[in-house]
Design a protein around this motif. Structure first.
Motif, mmCIF file in Angstrom:
data_model
loop_
_atom_site.group_PDB
_atom_site.id
_atom_site.type_symbol
_atom_site.label_atom_id
_atom_site.label_comp_id
_atom_site.label_asym_id
_atom_site.label_seq_id
_atom_site.Cartn_x
_atom_site.Cartn_y
_atom_site.Cartn_z
ATOM 1 N N PRO A 10 0.738 -1.299 -0.153
ATOM 2 C CA PRO A 10 -0.016 -0.096 -0.072
ATOM 3 C C PRO A 10 0.943 1.317 0.070
ATOM 4 C CG PRO A 10 -0.729 -1.659 1.663
ATOM 5 C CD PRO A 10 0.469 -2.125 1.112
ATOM 6 N N LEU A 11 0.386 2.251 -0.594
ATOM 7 C CA LEU A 11 1.132 3.487 -0.905
ATOM 8 C C LEU A 11 0.266 4.621 -0.505
ATOM 9 C CD1 LEU A 11 3.395 4.450 -3.949
ATOM 10 C CD2 LEU A 11 1.641 6.079 -3.108
ATOM 11 N N TRP A 12 0.496 5.516 0.417
ATOM 12 C CA TRP A 12 -0.129 6.785 0.677
ATOM 13 C C TRP A 12 0.432 8.118 -0.043
ATOM 14 C CZ3 TRP A 12 -1.034 6.623 6.711
ATOM 15 C CH2 TRP A 12 -1.838 5.589 6.987
ATOM 16 N N GLU A 62 -1.103 -0.208 8.061
ATOM 17 C CA GLU A 62 0.060 0.693 7.813
ATOM 18 C C GLU A 62 0.533 0.835 6.158
ATOM 19 O OE1 GLU A 62 3.364 0.804 10.284
ATOM 20 O OE2 GLU A 62 2.267 1.546 11.973
ATOM 21 N N PRO A 63 0.710 1.637 5.682
ATOM 22 C CA PRO A 63 1.286 1.682 4.199
ATOM 23 C C PRO A 63 2.634 1.263 4.244
ATOM 24 C CG PRO A 63 1.580 4.059 5.138
ATOM 25 C CD PRO A 63 0.723 3.257 6.135
ATOM 26 N N GLU A 64 2.849 0.516 3.175
ATOM 27 C CA GLU A 64 4.328 0.379 2.899
ATOM 28 C C GLU A 64 5.136 1.380 2.706
ATOM 29 O OE1 GLU A 64 5.754 -3.522 0.695
ATOM 30 O OE2 GLU A 64 5.840 -1.763 -0.923
ATOM 31 N N THR A 65 4.397 2.451 1.644
ATOM 32 C CA THR A 65 5.279 3.339 1.315
ATOM 33 C C THR A 65 4.448 4.770 1.623
ATOM 34 O OG1 THR A 65 6.507 2.394 -0.377
ATOM 35 C CG2 THR A 65 6.195 4.574 -0.817
ATOM 36 N N ILE A 66 5.094 5.772 1.955
ATOM 37 C CA ILE A 66 4.420 7.043 1.939
ATOM 38 C C ILE A 66 5.202 8.056 1.121
ATOM 39 C CG2 ILE A 66 3.983 9.303 3.351
ATOM 40 C CD1 ILE A 66 3.326 7.458 5.656
ATOM 41 N N VAL A 67 4.533 8.975 0.159
ATOM 42 C CA VAL A 67 4.902 9.713 -0.753
ATOM 43 C C VAL A 67 4.479 11.093 -0.162
ATOM 44 C CG1 VAL A 67 5.355 10.446 -3.037
ATOM 45 C CG2 VAL A 67 5.243 8.133 -2.627
ATOM 46 N N LEU A 68 5.565 11.973 0.095
ATOM 47 C CA LEU A 68 4.961 13.311 0.733
ATOM 48 C C LEU A 68 5.088 14.349 -0.648
ATOM 49 C CD1 LEU A 68 7.005 13.746 3.761
ATOM 50 C CD2 LEU A 68 4.892 13.032 3.450
ATOM 51 N N LEU A 90 9.891 6.007 3.062
ATOM 52 C CA LEU A 90 9.473 7.638 3.086
ATOM 53 C C LEU A 90 9.845 7.976 1.722
ATOM 54 C CD1 LEU A 90 7.743 9.862 4.284
ATOM 55 C CD2 LEU A 90 9.691 10.527 5.157
ATOM 56 N N VAL A 91 9.087 8.434 0.710
ATOM 57 C CA VAL A 91 9.780 9.255 -0.414
ATOM 58 C C VAL A 91 9.111 10.748 -0.379
ATOM 59 C CG1 VAL A 91 9.872 9.562 -2.929
ATOM 60 C CG2 VAL A 91 9.691 7.396 -1.884
ATOM 61 N N SER A 92 10.021 11.662 -0.573
ATOM 62 C CA SER A 92 9.904 13.153 -0.218
ATOM 63 C C SER A 92 10.100 13.772 -1.611
ATOM 64 C CB SER A 92 10.276 13.784 0.907
ATOM 65 O OG SER A 92 10.107 15.106 0.994
ATOM 66 N N VAL A 142 12.113 2.440 -5.257
ATOM 67 C CA VAL A 142 12.012 3.866 -5.894
ATOM 68 C C VAL A 142 12.212 4.014 -7.383
ATOM 69 C CG1 VAL A 142 13.426 6.033 -5.544
ATOM 70 C CG2 VAL A 142 12.853 4.765 -3.451
ATOM 71 N N GLU A 143 13.098 3.217 -7.698
ATOM 72 C CA GLU A 143 13.296 3.387 -9.230
ATOM 73 C C GLU A 143 12.130 3.003 -9.937
ATOM 74 O OE1 GLU A 143 17.061 1.011 -9.693
ATOM 75 O OE2 GLU A 143 18.362 2.535 -8.613
#
Ligand SMILES: NC(=O)c1ccc[n+]([C@@H]2O[C@H](COP(=O)([O-])OP(=O)(O)OC[C@H]3O[C@@H](n4cnc5c(N)ncnc54)[C@H](OP(=O)(O)O)[C@@H]3O)[C@@H](O)[C@H]2O)c1
Length: 269
Positions: A10-12, A62-68, A90-92, A142-143
């Protein structure tokens, strides 16, 4: 935190405006399952079919990945709401917010800074990436997120992030300005304005496509089209005199980099 495995969980996506929305559309077009994504914004947002949109954090797993992808100044509002949530990744994309600040504010297994530019909207952007993590799964995840956006590269040294942001992040603005200036210069020589605009745009577009395909660098291509004593050489001599164009662009990038550094300092306060 110790890294958890990352993959296709899951990705938020927090914030879904110009840049977040463009990235999300590219991900879905590239085959990401819409059901994987939850978009969180404070107000209404247009999201692709099948993507969940909420105006508060979900209470489920909970998400696996959060993108801000909200504005950098929103970090102070968003980070406290994420207390107790520990994404693997966490990707910002927040301009100017360094990875140490992100790691301090949000407990994630790995923190990645990404700096996309506007042409990601058509899959021809540039995304600069930085992470302290060298975990192969983190980097591969990420890639996979960056690939549908266009060209992407890891930056080895985070202190270069502001300079890379000046070149690639602000670069489309500089190129748009150059196209306009080329058209105006043609107009100054008597070409009708609308025709000069079309010629300038097609010239830059065709030349860039050719440079991408070429097996030599742009400097060599420039010399190849400029035969000695010819008209292109005469024009290039103006751009080259005392390094005029390089000097102008160095000043341009330096001004943008300086502003990035100032904004980064303000974001840390
Ligand atoms: N645009 C670019 O060329 C570019 C390039 C590289 C990086 N960036 C970075 O991308 C980020 C977003 O820029 P943008 O141009 O896409 O901005 P934008 O169009 O204004 O979008 C911001 C988004 O964040 C949401 N948001 C704001 N506060 C929020 C909160 N507290 N919680 C959840 N969502 C919130 C907004 O929706 P609501 O107001 O409804 O909450 C909106 O969806 C910035 O950090 C910028 O540094 C932008």
């Amino acid at each position: 935190m110790t890294a958890r495995p990352v993959g296709a969980g899951p990705l938020w996506l927090i914030g879904c405006g110009h840049m977040g929305g463009a990235m999300l559309r590219r991900w879905i077009a590239a085959g990401m399952a819409p059901s994987r994504v939850t978009v969180i914004t404070r107000g209404p947002a247009t999201v692709p079919a099948g993507v969940r949109h909420l105006t508060a954090l979900p209470l489920d797993a909970e998400p696996e990945t959060i993108v801000l992808a909200m504005k950098p100044q929103q970090l102070g509002d968003v980070a406290p709401t994420l207390q107790g949530i520990q994404p693997a990744l966490l990707v910002s994309i927040l301009a100017g917010v360094d990875s140490a600040t992100l790691a301090q504010r949000i407990a994630a297994g790995a923190v990645v800074r990404a700096m996309p530019n506007l042409p990601v909207a058509i899959g021809q952007g540039v995304t600069a990436l930085f992470s302290e993590s060298h975990d192969a799964a983190v980097r591969a995840t990420v890639e996979a997120l960056a690939a549908p956006l266009g060209h992407h590269e890891w930056i080895a040294d985070e202190s270069l992030f502001d300079a890379v942001t000046a070149l690639a992040g602000s670069g489309p603005g500089f190129v748009f300005r150059f196209i306009d200036a080329l058209a105006r210069a043609g107009e100054a020589l008597g070409i009708p304005a609308d025709q000069a605009a079309r010629f300038a745009l097609a010239t830059v577009s065709g030349s860039a496509a050719m440079a991408v395909e070429a097996d030599v660098d742009p400097a060599t291509l420039a010399d190849r089209v400029a035969s000695k004593g010819g008209s292109t050489r005469e024009g290039l001599d103006v751009l080259d005199a005392d390094g005029a164009l390089v000097t102008l662009l160095t000043r341009t990038l330096d001004a943008a980099r300086r502003r990035n550094t100032e904004m980064a300092a303000a974001a840390r306060e």
